[in-house]
Motif scaffolding. Structure first.
Motif, short mmCIF file in Angstrom:
data_model
loop_
_atom_site.label_atom_id
_atom_site.label_comp_id
_atom_site.label_asym_id
_atom_site.label_seq_id
_atom_site.Cartn_x
_atom_site.Cartn_y
_atom_site.Cartn_z
N PHE A 63 -28.67 -25.36 28.06
CA PHE A 63 -28.41 -26.68 28.62
C PHE A 63 -29.73 -27.41 28.79
CE2 PHE A 63 -25.29 -23.75 30.37
CZ PHE A 63 -24.11 -24.39 30.06
N LYS A 64 -29.71 -28.72 28.58
CA LYS A 64 -30.89 -29.55 28.84
C LYS A 64 -30.51 -30.56 29.92
CE LYS A 64 -34.59 -32.01 26.58
NZ LYS A 64 -35.18 -32.40 25.31
N THR A 65 -31.31 -30.60 31.00
CA THR A 65 -31.03 -31.51 32.10
C THR A 65 -31.58 -32.91 31.79
OG1 THR A 65 -33.08 -31.02 33.27
CG2 THR A 65 -31.17 -29.62 33.76
N ASP A 66 -31.22 -33.86 32.63
CA ASP A 66 -31.73 -35.23 32.48
C ASP A 66 -33.25 -35.29 32.64
OD1 ASP A 66 -29.13 -36.05 32.13
OD2 ASP A 66 -28.85 -36.63 34.23
N CYS A 67 -33.80 -34.35 33.40
CA CYS A 67 -35.25 -34.29 33.63
C CYS A 67 -36.00 -33.69 32.44
CB CYS A 67 -35.55 -33.47 34.87
SG CYS A 67 -34.81 -34.13 36.36
N GLY A 68 -35.27 -33.12 31.47
CA GLY A 68 -35.91 -32.51 30.32
C GLY A 68 -36.09 -31.01 30.42
N ASP A 69 -35.66 -30.42 31.55
CA ASP A 69 -35.74 -28.96 31.71
C ASP A 69 -34.66 -28.31 30.86
OD1 ASP A 69 -37.82 -29.12 33.55
OD2 ASP A 69 -36.43 -29.35 35.23
N ILE A 70 -34.96 -27.13 30.35
CA ILE A 70 -33.99 -26.38 29.56
C ILE A 70 -33.62 -25.12 30.31
CG2 ILE A 70 -33.55 -25.19 27.38
CD1 ILE A 70 -35.61 -27.08 26.10
N PHE A 71 -32.32 -24.90 30.47
CA PHE A 71 -31.81 -23.70 31.11
C PHE A 71 -31.03 -22.91 30.08
CE2 PHE A 71 -32.66 -26.42 34.68
CZ PHE A 71 -33.09 -25.55 35.66
N ASP A 72 -31.24 -21.59 30.09
CA ASP A 72 -30.56 -20.70 29.16
C ASP A 72 -29.67 -19.74 29.92
OD1 ASP A 72 -31.91 -21.71 26.88
OD2 ASP A 72 -33.62 -20.40 27.27
N CYS A 73 -28.51 -19.46 29.34
CA CYS A 73 -27.65 -18.40 29.85
C CYS A 73 -28.03 -17.14 29.08
CB CYS A 73 -26.18 -18.74 29.62
SG CYS A 73 -25.63 -20.18 30.55
N ILE A 74 -28.54 -16.16 29.81
CA ILE A 74 -29.04 -14.92 29.22
C ILE A 74 -28.09 -13.78 29.60
CG2 ILE A 74 -31.02 -13.33 29.16
CD1 ILE A 74 -31.74 -16.11 28.18
N ASP A 75 -27.88 -12.85 28.69
CA ASP A 75 -27.09 -11.67 28.98
C ASP A 75 -27.65 -11.03 30.26
OD1 ASP A 75 -26.16 -9.01 29.16
OD2 ASP A 75 -25.92 -8.88 26.99
N ILE A 76 -26.78 -10.70 31.18
CA ILE A 76 -27.20 -10.21 32.50
C ILE A 76 -28.09 -8.97 32.40
CG2 ILE A 76 -25.21 -8.72 32.98
CD1 ILE A 76 -25.25 -10.07 35.83
N HIS A 77 -27.91 -8.16 31.36
CA HIS A 77 -28.71 -6.94 31.21
C HIS A 77 -30.06 -7.21 30.56
CE1 HIS A 77 -25.31 -4.53 32.46
NE2 HIS A 77 -24.55 -5.24 31.63
N VAL A 123 -26.53 -14.82 33.06
CA VAL A 123 -27.18 -15.47 34.21
C VAL A 123 -27.96 -16.68 33.73
CG1 VAL A 123 -27.32 -13.40 35.64
CG2 VAL A 123 -29.14 -13.90 34.05
N LEU A 124 -28.11 -17.65 34.60
CA LEU A 124 -28.82 -18.88 34.28
C LEU A 124 -30.32 -18.71 34.60
CD1 LEU A 124 -28.26 -21.82 33.34
CD2 LEU A 124 -28.26 -22.44 35.75
N ILE A 125 -31.16 -18.96 33.61
CA ILE A 125 -32.60 -18.84 33.78
C ILE A 125 -33.27 -20.07 33.17
CG2 ILE A 125 -34.67 -17.52 33.18
CD1 ILE A 125 -32.96 -15.03 33.16
N LYS A 126 -34.22 -20.65 33.89
CA LYS A 126 -34.96 -21.79 33.35
C LYS A 126 -35.90 -21.30 32.26
CE LYS A 126 -37.89 -25.64 34.54
NZ LYS A 126 -39.00 -26.05 35.33
N ARG A 127 -35.89 -21.99 31.13
CA ARG A 127 -36.74 -21.60 30.00
C ARG A 127 -38.21 -21.85 30.34
NH1 ARG A 127 -35.30 -23.80 24.17
NH2 ARG A 127 -33.41 -22.66 24.70
#
Length: 130
Positions: A63-77, A123-127
């Motif tokens: 996902f890319k936010t309006d602020c330009g940050d990118i968040f990734d959903c990563i396998d929990i393991h 899980v959601l992690i900021k790139r």
């Protein structure tokens, strides 16, 4: 008076010439230092890119936010914490033993837009970027 003026000028010219030569040496030295610094920074950039590839795991969803940050959903393991040697064989507890009261009532704080939700098992992690 004319002779004294010539002697003053003749003594100043060698001094000016020496100063000019010294300034030119300093300038060439600075140019060489800048070139070496730029070459080193290219190596550092390549090293940083290599490290970022290690840190940023392959995402299930991004996902890319309006602020330009990118968040990734990563396998929990595959999340960052499990890269630590002491957590190598750690087992993930999928369901919590206790759910905070605020979350049960739906009052948990939201820092991200509502459309950002990860699939189950991720899980959601900021790139991490440069």
């Amino acid at each position: 008076m004319e002779a004294s003026r010539l002697t003053i000028m003749s003594t100043r010219q060698p001094r000016n010439l020496v100063l000019l030569i010294m300034l030119m040496q300093i300038m060439f030295g600075l140019l060489q230092a800048v070139e070496e610094w730029q070459a080193a920074s290219e190596e550092e950039k390549l090293e940083m890119e290599r490290q970022l590839k290690i840190i940023n795991k392959s995402p299930v969803k991004s996902f890319k936010t309006d602020c330009g940050d990118i968040f990734d959903c990563i396998d929990i393991h595959k999340q960052h914490a499990f890269d630590h040697p002491l957590l190598k064989d750690h087992k993930v507890q999928m369901r919590p033993k206790h759910i905070p009261e605020s979350m049960v009532r739906g009052k948990s704080p939201r820092f991200l837009p509502k459309h950002i939700k990860c699939p189950p098992g991720s899980v959601l992690i900021k790139r991490t970027t440069q």
